[in-house]
Design a protein around this motif. Structure first.
Motif, PDB file in Angstrom:
ATOM      1  N   ASN A 257       0.761  -1.108  -0.024  1.00  0.00           N
ATOM      2  CA  ASN A 257       0.026  -0.084   0.090  1.00  0.00           C
ATOM      3  C   ASN A 257       0.898   1.343  -0.047  1.00  0.00           C
ATOM      4  O   ASN A 257       1.228   1.790   1.027  1.00  0.00           O
ATOM      5  N   THR A 259       0.659   4.652  -0.862  1.00  0.00           N
ATOM      6  CA  THR A 259       0.355   5.918  -0.283  1.00  0.00           C
ATOM      7  C   THR A 259      -0.447   5.760   1.292  1.00  0.00           C
ATOM      8  O   THR A 259      -0.830   6.698   1.621  1.00  0.00           O
ATOM      9  N   ASP A 261      -3.547   4.616   1.707  1.00  0.00           N
ATOM     10  CA  ASP A 261      -5.010   4.745   1.656  1.00  0.00           C
ATOM     11  C   ASP A 261      -5.547   4.072   0.541  1.00  0.00           C
ATOM     12  O   ASP A 261      -6.697   4.105   0.160  1.00  0.00           O
ATOM     13  N   LYS A 263      -4.846   3.632  -2.626  1.00  0.00           N
ATOM     14  CA  LYS A 263      -5.132   4.394  -3.695  1.00  0.00           C
ATOM     15  C   LYS A 263      -4.305   4.047  -4.841  1.00  0.00           C
ATOM     16  O   LYS A 263      -4.291   4.197  -5.836  1.00  0.00           O
ATOM     17  N   VAL A 264      -2.863   3.551  -4.318  1.00  0.00           N
ATOM     18  CA  VAL A 264      -1.757   3.360  -5.029  1.00  0.00           C
ATOM     19  C   VAL A 264      -1.101   1.974  -4.578  1.00  0.00           C
ATOM     20  O   VAL A 264      -0.588   2.069  -3.329  1.00  0.00           O
ATOM     21  N   ASP A 312      10.278  12.385  -7.436  1.00  0.00           N
ATOM     22  CA  ASP A 312       9.509  13.641  -6.308  1.00  0.00           C
ATOM     23  C   ASP A 312       9.654  14.723  -7.016  1.00  0.00           C
ATOM     24  O   ASP A 312       9.964  15.903  -6.428  1.00  0.00           O
ATOM     25  N   GLY A 319       0.909   8.824  -8.617  1.00  0.00           N
ATOM     26  CA  GLY A 319       0.971   7.265  -8.273  1.00  0.00           C
ATOM     27  C   GLY A 319       2.220   6.682  -8.575  1.00  0.00           C
ATOM     28  O   GLY A 319       2.892   5.691  -8.002  1.00  0.00           O
ATOM     29  N   ARG A 322       5.483   7.712  -6.805  1.00  0.00           N
ATOM     30  CA  ARG A 322       5.624   7.153  -5.407  1.00  0.00           C
ATOM     31  C   ARG A 322       5.935   5.745  -5.415  1.00  0.00           C
ATOM     32  O   ARG A 322       6.952   5.069  -4.649  1.00  0.00           O
ATOM     33  N   TYR A 341      -4.479  10.004  -7.854  1.00  0.00           N
ATOM     34  CA  TYR A 341      -3.001  10.072  -7.892  1.00  0.00           C
ATOM     35  C   TYR A 341      -2.504   9.707  -9.576  1.00  0.00           C
ATOM     36  O   TYR A 341      -1.336   9.460  -9.631  1.00  0.00           O
TER      37      TYR A 341
END
Length: 573
Positions: A257, A259, A261, A263-264, A312, A319, A322, A341
């Motif tokens: 996981n 991020t 959350d 979402k990525v 970065d 997404g 990261r 993302y």
């Protein structure tokens, strides 16, 4: 009895410690939890069985005078039983101290209870050889799911709830009838999604790669009181059925996981090399295929034309940026990215297809190489200052583009190269201090834009520790104090700034603002106190009236009582 050869007289494995005591030597006898243990031959490895494990032993039992205990004598057939359910309870405790292949002589005291081998006054001795054991795990700690490990897996890694697992299993009832079986190659699913019956994911998370096990699953953890009706390719399972399951964790793919959350998500298809990941600020070279969830490819950069970018730096979607920062060289992964993302709610035309608004996207990425930015301790003083200057300028560009969060990060990175550890010479230290002050001030400006007023106060205070009359630091800290309601501290900073620079227009403007805010607060406070005082006066008046009424009522009651007493007296007379 066992005849020991010279090969049996080997030492314990290096570094092994048993309950913090020195390793037991062959021929040595020790007191062990209510019985005595004499070591006759060392075992192998370091693991020992636990209660509930199914052990296989050779065992010879005698009285203290050497009299054999009948059927306890050694035969060609070893004994197999679950520790804790053996016919000599005290002996089970001793077996939990043994390693595979070990031979020991146990002496059980005369006051043992529950043994079928002796009367109350007999002392027993058992020579035991631990041949093997099957680890039994009470998965739910209530006996509802027992797992017998038939074949250990490799490594120590176990699946997590997000991971994708490949599992083979065969499910049977107590009578042996098979009610469920996977195809020959097994079945794939994500642990968190569950499968077959609710407790299976928890069981799988106790297994290692390649592990084979037998499960005994009680009804409450299987199909309960309702059972399962027969359906398309499904056998019926009667209510309150106990299930016997042969299961193998063939493999699993770790899902990270990225991020926090969900979402990525990064599913690792091939492990990378070494222990280091790219991290932020690395120059990476990746090949990838990017597609929509339905498999439509919208961009492809394979090995012959890879993509290079610096993590970065917002050079790719957030997404992908990261996730790549978490990858090792040679690693291959599937990265699933939520629109937040990815490309958001706008339509984006890519090389091979259009990405519709609000699309989840999937990247099949391989990390070909990365070059990490040198750490501060890898640079000389001149290089540190050059890197800090560059990062500060990068931060300034981001600030002018209203990207305050990333600008703030750049300023922080710049300061990391300018630590005040005495490594700089006098001239270099002066230059480094000026750079640090500039980055702290710019960082404070970012914090104000981001409504992080406590952060702005901290950065300005760091500046004032170095330059106690820095007008910008006093001005920005005063701004932050005003926003947090600390008008008194804001006034102190403003007055200090005007002493240093009496004509500073910005400070005068904020002083005027502070005076207006203080006046408004004073009016509000005055009104509040007036209302409180009025309410107290009103309450006091009401209280006085209430006391007067109560006094009148008491006086009336006293008069009535006196009249009653007078009447009573006249009757008596």
């Amino acid at each position: 009895m066992v005849v020991l050869s010279s090969e049996d007289e080997f030492d314990e494995e290096p570094g092994e410690v048993i309950e913090s005591a020195p390793p037991q030597k062959v021929g040595e006898e020790r007191q062990l939890r209510g019985l005595k243990k004499k070591l006759l031959r060392h075992g192998h490895g370091w693991e020992t069985p636990n209660f509930n494990d199914v052990v296989t032993v050779h065992r010879v039992g005698t009285l203290l005078d050497g009299t054999a205990l009948g059927s306890s004598n050694r035969t060609d057939q070893p004994l197999t039983f679950a520790l804790g359910n053996g016919d000599v309870p005290g002996l089970d405790c001793g077996i939990t101290s043994m390693k595979k292949g070990e031979v020991a002589l146990f002496t059980l005291p005369a006051d043992g209870e529950g043994d079928v081998w002796r009367d109350s006054n007999s002392v027993l001795q058992f020579e035991v050889e631990l041949l093997s054991w099957i680890r039994v795990v009470d998965v739910c700690k209530d006996g509802g799911v027992l797992k017998k490990i038939m074949e250990k897996g490799s490594g120590n890694d176990r699946p997590a709830d997000l991971d994708e697992v490949l599992v083979k299993y065969r499910v049977a009832l107590v009578d042996g009838s098979v009610v469920e079986e996977t195809p020959e190659g097994g079945v794939e699913f994500h642990v968190k999604d569950g499968h077959l019956f609710p407790i299976l994911p928890k069981v799988i998370m106790t297994m290692t790669r390649g592990e084979k096990a037998e499960l005994i699953v009680q009804p409450q953890y299987a199909f309960g009181e309702t059972g399962r009706e027969a359906g398309s390719r499904l056998c019926s399972i009667p209510p309150n059925s106990v299930l016997h399951v042969n299961i193998e964790l063939v493999s699993f793919k770790s899902v990270i996981n990225v991020t926090g959350d969900s979402k990525v998500l990064k599913k690792i298809l091939k492990e990378g090399e070494g222990a280091f990941t790219a991290n932020e600020g690395a120059k990476v070279t990746v090949s990838f295929t990017a597609m929509l969830e339905d498999g439509t490819v919208f961009e492809k950069r394979r090995t012959e034309q890879p993509l290079e970018f610096i993590t970065d730096e917002e050079q790719v979607i957030a997404g992908l940026d990261r996730a790549v920062a978490t990858m090792k060289k040679g690693e291959r992964a599937i990265i699933s990215i939520h629109p937040e993302y990815a490309f958001g709610n706008v339509e984006v035309r890519q090389d091979l297809a259009i990405v519709p608004p609000g699309s989840n996207v999937v990247y099949d990425v391989e990390m070909m190489n990365f070059i990490k930015e040198k750490a501060p301790w890898e640079l000389n003083n001149k290089e540190k200052i050059e890197v800090a200057e560059r990062k500060k300028e990068e931060g300034n560009v981001l600030f002018k583009g209203d990207n305050y969060l990333r600008a703030e990060k750049k300023y922080e990175q710049a300061v990391d190269f300018l630590s005040d550890d005495g490594s700089f010479g006098f001239g270099e230290q002066k230059q480094a201090d000026a750079l640090r002050v500039s980055c702290w001030l710019n960082g404070a400006a970012c914090s104000l834009k981001l409504n992080d007023f406590r952060g702005a106060i901290k950065l300005c205070s760091q500046v004032l520790d170095v330059e106690f009359c820095n007008v910008k630091a006093l001005y920005r800290r005063a701004q932050a104090y005003i926003e947090t309601g600390d008008f008194l501290l804001a006034d102190v900073d403003i007055k200090k700034a005007l002493v240093v620079d009496p004509q500073n227009w910005e400070v005068k403007v904020i002083q005027k603002k502070l005076k207006q805010l203080q006046a408004d607060k004073d009016k509000k406070d005055a009104k509040l106190f007036k209302n409180i005082f009025a309410r107290k006066t009103k309450d006091s008046s009401m209280a006085i009236k209430r006391l007067k009424v109560e006094k009148d009522e008491r006086e009336n009651e006293d008069d009535a009582r006196m009249e009653e007493d007078m009447v009573a007296d006249s009757v008596v007379i």
